[in-house]
Design an enzyme around this catalytic site. Structure first.
Site, PDB file in Angstrom:
ATOM      1  CG  ASN A   1      -1.869  -1.169   1.258  1.00 16.82           C
ATOM      2  OD1 ASN A   1      -2.347  -1.586   0.205  1.00 16.82           O
ATOM      3  ND2 ASN A   1      -2.130  -1.706   2.431  1.00 16.82           N
TER       4      ASN A   1
ATOM      5  N   GLY B   1      -3.919   3.272   0.787  1.00 19.72           N
ATOM      6  CA  GLY B   1      -4.304   2.613   2.029  1.00 19.72           C
ATOM      7  C   GLY B   1      -3.174   2.427   3.020  1.00 19.72           C
ATOM      8  CD  GLN B   2       2.878   3.763   3.200  1.00 13.41           C
ATOM      9  OE1 GLN B   2       2.834   4.282   2.082  1.00 13.41           O
ATOM     10  NE2 GLN B   2       4.006   3.546   3.857  1.00 13.41           N
TER      11      GLN B   2
ATOM     12  CG  HIS C   1       4.323  -2.119   5.436  1.00 17.35           C
ATOM     13  ND1 HIS C   1       4.377  -0.759   5.602  1.00 17.35           N
ATOM     14  CD2 HIS C   1       2.998  -2.442   5.370  1.00 17.35           C
ATOM     15  CE1 HIS C   1       3.150  -0.275   5.639  1.00 17.35           C
ATOM     16  NE2 HIS C   1       2.288  -1.272   5.488  1.00 17.35           N
ATOM     17  CG  LEU C   2       6.875  -6.337  -0.045  1.00 17.69           C
ATOM     18  CD1 LEU C   2       7.778  -5.137   0.245  1.00 17.69           C
ATOM     19  CD2 LEU C   2       7.679  -7.491  -0.628  1.00 17.69           C
ATOM     20  CG  HIS C   3       0.249  -5.876   3.777  1.00 18.55           C
ATOM     21  ND1 HIS C   3      -0.406  -5.932   4.986  1.00 18.55           N
ATOM     22  CD2 HIS C   3       0.426  -4.563   3.502  1.00 18.55           C
ATOM     23  CE1 HIS C   3      -0.622  -4.685   5.419  1.00 18.55           C
ATOM     24  NE2 HIS C   3      -0.135  -3.847   4.538  1.00 18.55           N
TER      25      HIS C   3
HETATM   26  P1  AMP Z   1      -0.705  -0.502   5.857  1.00 16.45           P
HETATM   27  O1  AMP Z   1      -2.132  -0.133   6.094  1.00 16.45           O
HETATM   28  O2  AMP Z   1      -0.419  -1.073   4.504  1.00 16.45           O
HETATM   29  O3  AMP Z   1       0.227   0.624   6.237  1.00 16.45           O
HETATM   30  O4  AMP Z   1      -0.419  -1.706   6.836  1.00 16.45           O
HETATM   31  C1  AMP Z   1       0.017  -1.556   8.147  1.00 16.45           C
HETATM   32  C2  AMP Z   1      -0.108  -2.892   8.797  1.00 16.45           C
HETATM   33  O5  AMP Z   1       0.630  -2.870  10.001  1.00 16.45           O
HETATM   34  C3  AMP Z   1      -1.539  -3.284   9.162  1.00 16.45           C
HETATM   35  O6  AMP Z   1      -1.882  -4.507   8.505  1.00 16.45           O
HETATM   36  C4  AMP Z   1      -1.496  -3.436  10.670  1.00 16.45           C
HETATM   37  O7  AMP Z   1      -2.311  -4.482  11.151  1.00 16.45           O
HETATM   38  C5  AMP Z   1      -0.023  -3.701  10.909  1.00 16.45           C
HETATM   39  N1  AMP Z   1       0.449  -3.347  12.238  1.00 16.45           N
HETATM   40  C6  AMP Z   1       0.180  -2.230  12.932  1.00 16.45           C
HETATM   41  N2  AMP Z   1       0.809  -2.256  14.128  1.00 16.45           N
HETATM   42  C7  AMP Z   1       1.479  -3.424  14.178  1.00 16.45           C
HETATM   43  C8  AMP Z   1       2.314  -4.039  15.160  1.00 16.45           C
HETATM   44  N3  AMP Z   1       2.600  -3.463  16.334  1.00 16.45           N
HETATM   45  N4  AMP Z   1       2.832  -5.266  14.888  1.00 16.45           N
HETATM   46  C9  AMP Z   1       2.550  -5.874  13.712  1.00 16.45           C
HETATM   47  N5  AMP Z   1       1.783  -5.333  12.750  1.00 16.45           N
HETATM   48  C10 AMP Z   1       1.257  -4.133  12.978  1.00 16.45           C
END
Ligand code: AMP
Length: 112
Positions: free
Chosen positions: A85, A91-92, A98-100
């Site tokens: 994202n 949607g970031q 980060h790669l999901h």
């Molecule tokens: P994005 O919306 O692409 O920026 O994704 C951010 C991701 O980080 C989301 O899927 C969250 O669930 C995840 N996230 C937020 N805080 C943490 C955390 N402390 N540990 C692991 N994942 C997290």
């Protein structure tokens, strides 16, 4: 939220870490959207995909290869999804690239 993943790299907040080397870290997403859902991040701070530089091309490949290796280790050989994202419209929510990686369930297309 800006430094959230930097704090995970520094072990200032806990995470379930799946893989680490000198360049990348992979850990479970805290709010998984699939039976397999982990994140792969560079240790170097890169805020968004838009901030990736030419000098980061090898690192970008390393992130993607790490995603593939871990997905296969976690049994996703029948398929999985990798998502980046980028910025608000993408949607970031966390300002650290980060790669999901999502797997072990059927995915639909297009995403909402
Ligand atoms: P994005 O919306 O692409 O920026 O994704 C951010 C991701 O980080 C989301 O899927 C969250 O669930 C995840 N996230 C937020 N805080 C943490 C955390 N402390 N540990 C692991 N994942 C997290």
């Amino acid at each position: 939220m800006d430094n959230l993943f930097a704090r995970i790299i520094a072990r200032e907040i806990p995470a379930t870490i799946l893989y680490e080397d000198d360049q990348v870290l992979a850990f479970q997403d805290v709010a998984p959207q699939a039976p397999v859902h982990f994140l792969v991040i560079p240790k170097k701070h890169i805020a968004t995909l838009n901030d990736l530089q030419e000098a980061d091309k090898a690192l970008a490949g390393h992130l993607l290869y790490t995603a593939q290796r871990l997905a296969l280790e976690l049994g996703c050989d029948d398929g999985f999804r990798v998502v980046v994202n980028c910025k608000e419209k993408g949607g970031q929510t966390v300002q650290h690239l980060h790669l999901h990686v999502l797997g072990q369930r059927a995915m639909s297309w297009p995403p909402g």
